[in-house]
Design an enzyme around this catalytic site. Structure first.
Site, PDB file in Angstrom:
ATOM      1  N   GLY A 314      61.842  12.855  75.338  1.00 26.77           N
ATOM      2  CA  GLY A 314      61.817  13.221  76.743  1.00 26.77           C
ATOM      3  C   GLY A 314      62.512  12.194  77.620  1.00 26.77           C
ATOM      4  O   GLY A 314      63.522  11.598  77.233  1.00 26.77           O
ATOM      5  N   SER A 315      61.938  11.948  78.799  1.00 26.27           N
ATOM      6  CA  SER A 315      62.606  11.127  79.813  1.00 26.27           C
ATOM      7  C   SER A 315      62.764   9.661  79.432  1.00 26.27           C
ATOM      8  O   SER A 315      63.512   8.934  80.095  1.00 26.27           O
ATOM      9  CB  SER A 315      61.858  11.243  81.140  1.00 26.27           C
ATOM     10  OG  SER A 315      61.879  12.577  81.610  1.00 26.27           O
TER      11      SER A 315
END
Length: 592
Positions: A314-315
């Site tokens: 993810g981020s």
């Protein structure tokens, strides 16, 4: 009338009928030459003489043969077990050691002659049923192990029974003082004292000793009556000092456990890395297990998730995409990108932000964790450059620090990337990594652009780094990561009183059977302190179901608690005068 032929009567019977003895019949008289009897007598005499000479030779002149035959029956080669080396933490605290125990073995034919009541007591001491004991005794007539690694007090009780045919053999059993806290780092050994997991397996050659042996004479009852010679002296294994700090390990384990319980999560992992040396100061997983009692184990307990499990980061991957763009002078922290109206269509797919942020600088893209802003930055670069950036920090590469089970993760070849895939990979979707790989990769931001190997053993020499990004880019990225934990960032709960810290949140859907499902992996990778980085803490919570699922709210507080305690344990001076944590009620959440 038919006339019968006359019967022929043997001559011997006629003689007997006339009163002549049967033995005097001429039919029984055999004439034997005199030389035959003399020859038989001579052969017998020579044979007895040969036997006498052979006996004299074996017993008086050459005794090797009889000694060899005696040795076969009474001489034995006994193993002299070597002690396995201890495993300690970096400060000398013992994490694994060997304690002497006994193996109980039997000569089944002798044991089965014991009274039934004694056999029942033996089975009880061996913690097995009568049927199981008899099954073992029936499996072999000459030798059978009844139980391995028996404590000394139990061994004494067994020997007091006085059952003929019961013998003991010295061996060692591994003991782990820290139990489940260090289980996934230290690992465990099997009944043969050979490493099966963790550092016990990785450092098997160093820890394992060399078994010795000696020749002895045993009597009919199996008792040693004489030593013949020491054939080979045993050599004990070498002790191993790990990079782990027991205090930080305990802190990491307990804080991870508290987070999993709070959020009713399936599992979790955490790792703490020393920025200066690349040493792993702590590594913990839950569920865990007690290596001292492995009678009931499950695959979930044994899994070293930090090392062996991969997930979409993810981020937490956004800083690598942005750093590449800054390092190649395509953007600066002040460059702006329009992220309205909160969604971006690429081909037939559309990506979203959690909020419509409008115009954002590159620094704000990291602070607000904008998928759209990161994707627009990524699409300015050739796929090959992004692929080279990911692989240079270890993504998609097999880790080379020797820890068993470490996985490579997955980074697809850049030639197959479509624009939408390049965009989603820029913010951590469509790529898989382990938590250990993420913590390792973040060293480039903490170490001013260079990357050093990770080590699970205590490091004595300063490692040599490999340049990945420029020092300027690394410093700029640290400034951006510090804004993530500010009141306006996505992880204000990751703040640490008295210390400047920074990091990146990560929230990603899980993939099951090739499809995304509404289950989440929440993560946070942080650096502390920002003025002079000393540690990286990476935490991952698998499938949180209570109290949120975003990395900032689930994994961020784990980082804060572990970092605060670890910095104090390492005697790192505070670098901030801020002692009060500010968490706004409307704190933003990162984009999925």
């Amino acid at each position: 009338m038919t006339r019968m032929p006359p019967r022929t009567i043997p001559r011997g019977r006629i003689a007997a009928g006339k009163g002549v003895p049967f033995s005097a019949s001429p039919m029984l008289q055999v004439q034997m030459p005199a030389w035959r009897s003399r020859m038989v007598l001579f052969v017998l005499f020579v044979s007895f003489l040969a036997l006498a000479l052979r006996a004299l030779w074996l017993q008086g002149v050459s005794t090797d043969f009889l000694q060899k035959q005696g040795a076969v029956r009474y001489a034995r080669t006994l193993e002299l077990p070597a002690t396995r080396g201890k495993i300690t933490d970096r400060n000398g605290q013992v994490l694994a050691s060997s304690v002497p125990v006994k193996a109980i073995w039997a000569i089944p034919d002798d044991v089965q002659e014991a009274p039934p009541e004694k056999l029942r007591e033996l089975a009880k001491l061996l913690e097995m049923s009568d049927a199981d004991l008899h099954k073992k005794l029936d499996s072999d007539r000459n030798f059978v192990y009844l139980k391995r690694q028996v404590e000394q007090d139990t061994t004494d009780k067994i020997l007091k029974l006085g059952i003929a045919g019961i013998e003991t053999r010295k061996e060692y059993k591994r003991f782990y003082p820290e139990g489940d806290v260090t289980a996934h780092v230290v690992g465990f050994t099997n009944v043969e004292d050979a490493g099966q997991d963790g550092m016990e397996l990785s450092a098997q050659k160093t820890l394992a000793g060399v078994t010795g042996s000696r020749r002895v004479i045993k009597d009919r009852l199996g008792r040693i009556v004489e030593d013949i010679e020491a054939v080979k002296e045993p050599h004990d294994g070498k002790d191993l000092a790990l990079s782990i700090d027991s205090k930080i390990q305990y802190i990491a384990f307990t804080q991870l456990k508290a987070a999993i319980e709070k959020h009713n999560a399936k599992a979790g992992g955490i790792i703490v890395v020393d920025v200066k040396t690349g040493e792993v100061l702590a590594l913990a997983n839950l569920p865990s297990y007690n290596p001292n009692d492995r009678s009931v184990l499950t695959g979930a307990q044994l899994r070293n998730r930090v090392v062996t499990d991969t997930f979409e980061p993810g981020s937490t991957l956004k800083p690598f995409t942005v750093s590449l763009a800054m390092d190649t002078h395509r953007v600066t922290p002040e460059s702006t990108f329009q992220t309205s109206p909160g969604q971006l269509t690429i081909g037939t797919a559309t990506i979203h932000d959690s909020h419509a942020h409008g115009l954002l600088t590159v620094a704000q893209i990291i602070e607000k964790s904008s998928n759209i802003g990161t994707a627009k930055i990524a699409l300015q670069m050739p796929p090959q450059e992004m692929w080279e950036m990911f692989t240079s920090v270890g993504f998609g590469q097999q880790p080379k620090f020797g820890f068993p089970g470490a996985v490579a993760g997955r980074v697809r070849p850049y030639k197959a990337w479509r624009p939408i895939e390049q965009a989603t990979m820029s913010y951590g979707h469509g790529i898989s990594v382990s938590l250990l790989q993420l913590a390792h990769a973040y060293l480039i931001f903490a170490r001013n652009g260079d990357l050093i190997p990770l080590s699970f053993e205590k490091v004595t020499d300063q490692p040599i780094g490999r340049r990945i990004i420029s020092e300027k880019t690394a410093q700029q990225m640290r400034q951006m990561l510090e804004t993530v934990v500010s009141p306006t960032g996505t992880a204000p709960q990751a703040q640490v009183p008295g210390y400047r810290v920074g990091g990146k949140t990560g929230t990603a859907y899980k993939i099951e059977n090739g499809k995304y499902v509404h289950k989440y992996v929440a993560s946070f990778i942080g650096i502390a302190p920002m003025s002079n980085p000393r540690i990286i803490v990476a935490a991952m919570i698998d499938e949180p179901t209570t109290g949120g699922h975003f990395g900032g709210t689930v994994a961020g507080p784990v980082f804060a608690s572990v970092a605060a305690n670890a910095l104090r344990a390492l005697d790192v001076a505070p670098d901030s005068s801020v002692t009060k944590i500010v968490i706004p009620k409307d704190a933003e959440e990162e984009s999925m």
